[in-house]
Design a protein around this motif. Structure first.
Motif, short mmCIF file in Angstrom:
data_model
loop_
_atom_site.label_atom_id
_atom_site.label_comp_id
_atom_site.label_asym_id
_atom_site.label_seq_id
_atom_site.Cartn_x
_atom_site.Cartn_y
_atom_site.Cartn_z
N VAL A 18 0.85 -1.20 0.00
CA VAL A 18 0.00 0.00 0.00
C VAL A 18 0.88 1.25 0.00
O VAL A 18 0.62 2.22 -0.73
CB VAL A 18 -0.97 0.01 1.20
CG1 VAL A 18 -1.76 1.32 1.24
CG2 VAL A 18 -1.93 -1.18 1.12
N LEU A 19 1.94 1.23 0.79
CA LEU A 19 2.86 2.38 0.81
C LEU A 19 3.42 2.63 -0.58
O LEU A 19 3.41 3.76 -1.09
CB LEU A 19 4.01 2.14 1.79
CG LEU A 19 3.65 2.14 3.28
CD1 LEU A 19 4.85 1.67 4.11
CD2 LEU A 19 3.20 3.52 3.75
N GLU A 20 3.89 1.57 -1.22
CA GLU A 20 4.53 1.74 -2.54
C GLU A 20 3.51 2.21 -3.56
O GLU A 20 3.81 3.06 -4.42
CB GLU A 20 5.21 0.43 -2.95
CG GLU A 20 6.48 0.21 -2.14
CD GLU A 20 7.18 -1.10 -2.43
OE1 GLU A 20 6.67 -1.89 -3.26
OE2 GLU A 20 8.24 -1.34 -1.80
N ALA A 21 2.28 1.69 -3.49
CA ALA A 21 1.24 2.14 -4.42
C ALA A 21 0.90 3.61 -4.20
O ALA A 21 0.35 4.26 -5.09
CB ALA A 21 -0.02 1.28 -4.24
N SER A 22 1.24 4.12 -3.03
CA SER A 22 0.96 5.51 -2.69
C SER A 22 2.18 6.39 -2.92
O SER A 22 2.16 7.58 -2.59
CB SER A 22 0.55 5.61 -1.21
OG SER A 22 -0.47 4.69 -0.90
N GLY A 23 3.26 5.82 -3.41
CA GLY A 23 4.48 6.58 -3.62
C GLY A 23 5.27 6.81 -2.36
O GLY A 23 6.12 7.70 -2.30
N ALA A 24 4.99 6.02 -1.34
CA ALA A 24 5.71 6.16 -0.06
C ALA A 24 6.63 4.96 0.15
O ALA A 24 6.59 3.97 -0.59
CB ALA A 24 4.71 6.28 1.09
N ARG A 25 7.44 5.07 1.20
CA ARG A 25 8.42 4.01 1.50
C ARG A 25 8.19 3.51 2.92
O ARG A 25 7.59 4.19 3.76
CB ARG A 25 9.85 4.56 1.40
CG ARG A 25 10.18 5.23 0.10
CD ARG A 25 11.43 6.06 0.25
NE ARG A 25 11.28 7.02 1.36
CZ ARG A 25 12.16 7.95 1.67
NH1 ARG A 25 13.26 8.08 0.97
NH2 ARG A 25 11.96 8.76 2.70
N TRP A 26 8.74 2.36 3.19
CA TRP A 26 8.68 1.75 4.52
C TRP A 26 9.16 2.74 5.58
O TRP A 26 8.58 2.88 6.65
CB TRP A 26 9.55 0.50 4.52
CG TRP A 26 9.42 -0.37 5.72
CD1 TRP A 26 10.36 -0.56 6.69
CD2 TRP A 26 8.29 -1.16 6.07
NE1 TRP A 26 9.87 -1.43 7.63
CE2 TRP A 26 8.61 -1.82 7.26
CE3 TRP A 26 7.04 -1.39 5.48
CZ2 TRP A 26 7.72 -2.67 7.90
CZ3 TRP A 26 6.15 -2.24 6.11
CH2 TRP A 26 6.50 -2.87 7.31
N GLU A 27 10.23 3.47 5.26
CA GLU A 27 10.84 4.40 6.22
C GLU A 27 9.94 5.60 6.48
O GLU A 27 10.23 6.40 7.37
CB GLU A 27 12.20 4.91 5.69
CG GLU A 27 13.19 3.83 5.32
CD GLU A 27 12.91 3.24 3.94
OE1 GLU A 27 12.89 4.00 2.96
OE2 GLU A 27 12.70 2.02 3.86
N ASP A 28 8.90 5.78 5.69
CA ASP A 28 8.00 6.92 5.89
C ASP A 28 6.96 6.66 6.99
O ASP A 28 6.25 7.58 7.40
CB ASP A 28 7.26 7.25 4.59
CG ASP A 28 8.20 7.77 3.51
OD1 ASP A 28 9.18 8.46 3.87
OD2 ASP A 28 7.96 7.49 2.33
N LEU A 29 6.86 5.43 7.47
CA LEU A 29 5.88 5.12 8.52
C LEU A 29 6.22 5.91 9.78
O LEU A 29 7.37 5.93 10.23
CB LEU A 29 5.90 3.62 8.84
CG LEU A 29 5.22 2.72 7.80
CD1 LEU A 29 5.56 1.26 8.08
CD2 LEU A 29 3.71 2.93 7.79
N VAL A 30 5.21 6.55 10.36
CA VAL A 30 5.43 7.31 11.60
C VAL A 30 4.65 6.76 12.78
O VAL A 30 5.01 6.99 13.94
CB VAL A 30 5.12 8.81 11.43
CG1 VAL A 30 6.09 9.45 10.46
CG2 VAL A 30 3.69 9.03 10.97
N ASP A 31 3.57 6.02 12.49
CA ASP A 31 2.74 5.53 13.60
C ASP A 31 2.06 4.23 13.18
O ASP A 31 1.47 4.17 12.10
CB ASP A 31 1.70 6.59 13.96
CG ASP A 31 0.99 6.26 15.26
OD1 ASP A 31 1.67 6.02 16.27
OD2 ASP A 31 -0.26 6.23 15.27
N VAL A 32 2.17 3.21 14.01
CA VAL A 32 1.60 1.90 13.70
C VAL A 32 0.78 1.42 14.90
O VAL A 32 1.28 1.37 16.02
CB VAL A 32 2.71 0.87 13.39
CG1 VAL A 32 2.12 -0.51 13.12
CG2 VAL A 32 3.55 1.31 12.19
N THR A 33 -0.47 1.12 14.65
CA THR A 33 -1.30 0.49 15.67
C THR A 33 -1.54 -0.95 15.25
O THR A 33 -1.92 -1.22 14.10
CB THR A 33 -2.65 1.23 15.82
OG1 THR A 33 -2.40 2.60 16.09
CG2 THR A 33 -3.48 0.64 16.95
#
Ligand SMILES: N/C(=C\C=C\C(=O)O)C(=O)O
Length: 145
Positions: free
Chosen positions: A72-87
């Motif tokens: 989902v991140l990659e489809a959104s143009g984001a990267r794993w390292e862009d995660l800031v908050d995980v529940t």
């Protein structure tokens, strides 16, 4: 740019929601579990002839759910390292926390750069899964959708 993201690289939503929504430089992901994109199979699940769940493999589910978040991140143009908050939601904290925590650390080896994390035990999830992740990432729209 603001808008919703939907991708075939992640398991299809089970309801009326997108995989993600961008608001400014923040990307909000809908809760995602370890269903396999396309087949909807849950890795490691064992069913009887009547379809009743007999056993599940939390480690396999963890690996698949992280792969789904990444998709989902990659489809959104984001990267794993862009995660800031995980529940993280677990249906059996006592049974599964240790294995989940170990696989989690493989995916976020450095706490100094890892996203914030909250883990909750809950009674049920909408599909026959044992783990679901809800994520927020910071990612500039110029990198993707
Ligand atoms: N996000 C939801 C369900 C996800 C289930 C899955 O990925 O297997 C929901 O119903 O809100």
């Amino acid at each position: 740019m603001e808008g919703t993201i939907r991708t075939d690289s992640a398991p299809a939503p089970v309801g009326a929601y997108p995989h993600a929504r961008r608001v400014g430089d923040l990307l909000f992901l809908s809760g995602v579990g370890p269903r396999t994109p396309g087949s909807n199979a849950i890795p490691g699940n064992v069913h009887d002839a009547g379809g009743k769940l007999l056993a599940y493999d939390i480690e396999a589910q963890c690996r698949q759910v992280f792969a789904n978040v990444r998709a989902v991140l990659e489809a959104s143009g984001a990267r794993w390292e862009d995660l800031v908050d995980v529940t993280v939601f677990l249906t059996d904290m006592a049974r599964d926390f240790a294995a989940y925590n170990r696989v989690y650390a493989e995916h976020f080896p450095d706490p100094a750069t890892a996203p914030c994390r909250t883990t909750l035990g809950i009674t049920a999830l909408p599909t026959p899964i044992a783990i679901e992740l809800k994520c927020i990432a910071q990612s500039k729209a110029t990198r993707g959708a």
